[in-house]
Design an enzyme around this catalytic site. Structure first.
Site, PDB file in Angstrom:
ATOM      1  N   SER A   8       0.842  -1.195   0.000  1.00 43.43           N
ATOM      2  CA  SER A   8       0.000   0.000   0.000  1.00 43.43           C
ATOM      3  C   SER A   8       0.875   1.242   0.000  1.00 43.43           C
ATOM      4  O   SER A   8       1.632   1.493   0.949  1.00 43.43           O
ATOM      5  CB  SER A   8      -0.896   0.019   1.232  1.00 43.43           C
ATOM      6  OG  SER A   8      -1.501   1.301   1.334  1.00 43.43           O
ATOM      7  N   HIS A  33      -1.239  -1.270  -4.271  1.00 49.12           N
ATOM      8  CA  HIS A  33      -2.511  -0.982  -3.595  1.00 49.12           C
ATOM      9  C   HIS A  33      -2.574   0.527  -3.341  1.00 49.12           C
ATOM     10  O   HIS A  33      -1.692   1.095  -2.688  1.00 49.12           O
ATOM     11  CB  HIS A  33      -2.593  -1.769  -2.285  1.00 49.12           C
ATOM     12  CG  HIS A  33      -3.900  -1.627  -1.577  1.00 49.12           C
ATOM     13  ND1 HIS A  33      -5.009  -2.383  -1.904  1.00 49.12           N
ATOM     14  CD2 HIS A  33      -4.297  -0.812  -0.559  1.00 49.12           C
ATOM     15  CE1 HIS A  33      -6.021  -2.045  -1.110  1.00 49.12           C
ATOM     16  NE2 HIS A  33      -5.616  -1.084  -0.289  1.00 49.12           N
ATOM     17  N   ASP A  35      -4.817   3.659  -1.894  1.00 50.49           N
ATOM     18  CA  ASP A  35      -5.912   3.980  -0.982  1.00 50.49           C
ATOM     19  C   ASP A  35      -6.410   5.398  -1.201  1.00 50.49           C
ATOM     20  O   ASP A  35      -5.727   6.362  -0.861  1.00 50.49           O
ATOM     21  CB  ASP A  35      -5.423   3.841   0.463  1.00 50.49           C
ATOM     22  CG  ASP A  35      -5.177   2.396   0.848  1.00 50.49           C
ATOM     23  OD1 ASP A  35      -6.120   1.597   0.755  1.00 50.49           O
ATOM     24  OD2 ASP A  35      -4.033   2.079   1.233  1.00 50.49           O
ATOM     25  N   MET A  37      -9.006   8.201  -0.111  1.00 43.67           N
ATOM     26  CA  MET A  37      -9.875   8.564   1.030  1.00 43.67           C
ATOM     27  C   MET A  37     -10.401   9.981   0.847  1.00 43.67           C
ATOM     28  O   MET A  37      -9.643  10.877   0.455  1.00 43.67           O
ATOM     29  CB  MET A  37      -9.065   8.514   2.329  1.00 43.67           C
ATOM     30  CG  MET A  37      -8.407   7.183   2.588  1.00 43.67           C
ATOM     31  SD  MET A  37      -7.449   7.258   4.115  1.00 43.67           S
ATOM     32  CE  MET A  37      -6.648   5.652   4.072  1.00 43.67           C
ATOM     33  N   HIS A  66      -8.378   1.118  -4.035  1.00 40.14           N
ATOM     34  CA  HIS A  66      -9.319   0.920  -2.923  1.00 40.14           C
ATOM     35  C   HIS A  66      -9.961   2.266  -2.606  1.00 40.14           C
ATOM     36  O   HIS A  66      -9.326   3.149  -2.040  1.00 40.14           O
ATOM     37  CB  HIS A  66      -8.517   0.376  -1.732  1.00 40.14           C
ATOM     38  CG  HIS A  66      -9.311   0.181  -0.480  1.00 40.14           C
ATOM     39  ND1 HIS A  66      -8.726  -0.050   0.742  1.00 40.14           N
ATOM     40  CD2 HIS A  66     -10.649   0.177  -0.249  1.00 40.14           C
ATOM     41  CE1 HIS A  66      -9.660  -0.192   1.667  1.00 40.14           C
ATOM     42  NE2 HIS A  66     -10.835  -0.045   1.094  1.00 40.14           N
ATOM     43  N   MET A  68     -12.161   4.539  -0.541  1.00 43.52           N
ATOM     44  CA  MET A  68     -12.832   4.767   0.748  1.00 43.52           C
ATOM     45  C   MET A  68     -13.534   6.110   0.636  1.00 43.52           C
ATOM     46  O   MET A  68     -13.142   7.101   1.261  1.00 43.52           O
ATOM     47  CB  MET A  68     -11.798   4.734   1.880  1.00 43.52           C
ATOM     48  CG  MET A  68     -11.339   3.317   2.210  1.00 43.52           C
ATOM     49  SD  MET A  68      -9.755   3.277   3.060  1.00 43.52           S
ATOM     50  CE  MET A  68      -8.670   3.300   1.640  1.00 43.52           C
ATOM     51  N   MET A 137     -11.547  -5.708   5.478  1.00 42.03           N
ATOM     52  CA  MET A 137     -10.764  -4.749   6.262  1.00 42.03           C
ATOM     53  C   MET A 137     -10.449  -5.377   7.620  1.00 42.03           C
ATOM     54  O   MET A 137     -11.345  -5.764   8.364  1.00 42.03           O
ATOM     55  CB  MET A 137     -11.549  -3.456   6.469  1.00 42.03           C
ATOM     56  CG  MET A 137     -11.761  -2.619   5.213  1.00 42.03           C
ATOM     57  SD  MET A 137     -10.261  -2.251   4.275  1.00 42.03           S
ATOM     58  CE  MET A 137      -9.260  -1.419   5.505  1.00 42.03           C
ATOM     59  N   GLY A 142      -9.001   4.052   7.063  1.00 41.27           N
ATOM     60  CA  GLY A 142      -8.705   5.465   7.241  1.00 41.27           C
ATOM     61  C   GLY A 142      -7.234   5.756   7.496  1.00 41.27           C
ATOM     62  O   GLY A 142      -6.750   6.820   7.131  1.00 41.27           O
ATOM     63  N   GLY A 144      -3.032   4.013   7.982  1.00 40.22           N
ATOM     64  CA  GLY A 144      -2.088   2.913   7.979  1.00 40.22           C
ATOM     65  C   GLY A 144      -1.567   2.706   9.399  1.00 40.22           C
ATOM     66  O   GLY A 144      -1.824   3.523  10.299  1.00 40.22           O
ATOM     67  N   GLY A 145      -0.863   1.617   9.576  1.00 40.68           N
ATOM     68  CA  GLY A 145      -0.164   1.395  10.838  1.00 40.68           C
ATOM     69  C   GLY A 145      -1.020   1.017  12.028  1.00 40.68           C
ATOM     70  O   GLY A 145      -0.576   1.132  13.169  1.00 40.68           O
ATOM     71  N   ASP A 175      -6.750  -6.405   4.259  1.00 41.28           N
ATOM     72  CA  ASP A 175      -6.180  -5.057   4.260  1.00 41.28           C
ATOM     73  C   ASP A 175      -6.172  -4.466   5.667  1.00 41.28           C
ATOM     74  O   ASP A 175      -7.225  -4.190   6.236  1.00 41.28           O
ATOM     75  CB  ASP A 175      -7.013  -4.176   3.306  1.00 41.28           C
ATOM     76  CG  ASP A 175      -6.390  -2.807   3.100  1.00 41.28           C
ATOM     77  OD1 ASP A 175      -5.273  -2.570   3.594  1.00 41.28           O
ATOM     78  OD2 ASP A 175      -7.038  -1.988   2.419  1.00 41.28           O
ATOM     79  N   GLY A 177      -2.927  -3.878   8.909  1.00 35.68           N
ATOM     80  CA  GLY A 177      -2.170  -4.548   9.969  1.00 35.68           C
ATOM     81  C   GLY A 177      -1.570  -5.882   9.571  1.00 35.68           C
ATOM     82  O   GLY A 177      -1.284  -6.713  10.439  1.00 35.68           O
ATOM     83  N   GLY A 197       1.167  -2.150   4.078  1.00 39.60           N
ATOM     84  CA  GLY A 197       1.699  -0.785   4.028  1.00 39.60           C
ATOM     85  C   GLY A 197       2.919  -0.666   4.901  1.00 39.60           C
ATOM     86  O   GLY A 197       4.057  -0.791   4.436  1.00 39.60           O
TER      87      GLY A 197
END
Ligand code: DX5
Ligand code: ZN
Length: 222
Positions: A8, A33, A35, A37, A66, A68, A137, A142, A144-145, A175, A177, A197
């Protein structure tokens, strides 16, 4: 089928985006990937069309986009034009999911549907044959990490069984963690695509991290 790895770019260095895109090109990872948002569907704003267009100029692997965002139908043809290979929308953001999935395929892309952690896989049963990829998910979308939600293992198995019952060969993507601590167990549960990510871009050696996430030997798992 062996699984695919989709780093990601949310966790990339945006000031060195071309460098990080080239790293993924040179790595053993399979997809990019991306993201998107909107600050409405999720409490964060990431990047949109101009950045994806810039990434697409350098990316040598398929773009897994992806969304969102609310009302994703408005942008289906735009993302097709940007070269998206898979376009994933959120079930929670769509009123007419069957129509949206059909429109994505009609535009020449693989149709993906993402489920938030609270959304049951059963809600996809009646559109199972209209889906090319289900993104589970494993964090609240919303950011990463975040920490992996353990319930995802069970949900992956439930989804795998449901897709099989319905005769769907949709891929299962996980997607949020994802890292060496859970990757092998996810693939054993039925995951086909792992999004990663922080565990790739936050590693001291991202190429090695990608390689480890592609070659998941039991002895290799940490
Ligand atoms: C979260 C995004 C993820 C995110 C994953 O809303 O959909 O793709 O980039 O990041 P990590 O792997 O760091 O959890
Ligand atoms: Zn994502």
């Amino acid at each position: 089928m062996s699984h695919l790895l989709a780093p990601s770019l949310l966790a990339a260095d945006f000031a060195n985006l071309q460098r990080d895109v080239e790293m993924v090109n040179a790595s053993e990872a399979h997809w990019f990937h991306l993201d998107v948002m909107d600050g409405v569907f999720v409490p964060n704003i990431s990047f949109g069309m101009p950045v994806i267009s810039a990434i697409a100029k350098h990316a040598a692997k398929p773009l897994d986009v992806h969304l969102m965002i609310v009302d994703p139908d408005r942008y289906i043809s735009t993302f097709a034009g940007l070269g998206a290979h898979v376009l994933t929308v959120h079930l929670e953001a769509c009123t007419h999911v069957h129509r949206t999935l059909g429109a994505i395929r009609e535009a020449g892309m693989k149709a993906g549907i993402a489920l938030n952690p609270h959304t049951s896989v059963e809600l996809l049963r009646d559109v199972a044959l209209d889906i090319d990829l289900v993104c589970l998910m494993s964090v609240n979308p919303g950011f990463g990490g975040q920490s992996f939600i353990e319930r995802t293992f069970q949900k992956t198995r439930q989804l795998k069984a449901m897709l099989r019952e319905e005769g769907s060969d949709a891929l299962i993507e996980i997607d949020g963690g994802v890292g060496m601590a859970n990757a092998l167990q996810l693939v054993e549960a039925g995951a086909d695509v792992l999004v990663a990510g922080s565990s790739v871009f936050g590693a001291s050696d991202p190429m090695a991290a990608a390689r480890d996430l592609v070659h998941l030997e039991p002895a290799n798992s940490r």
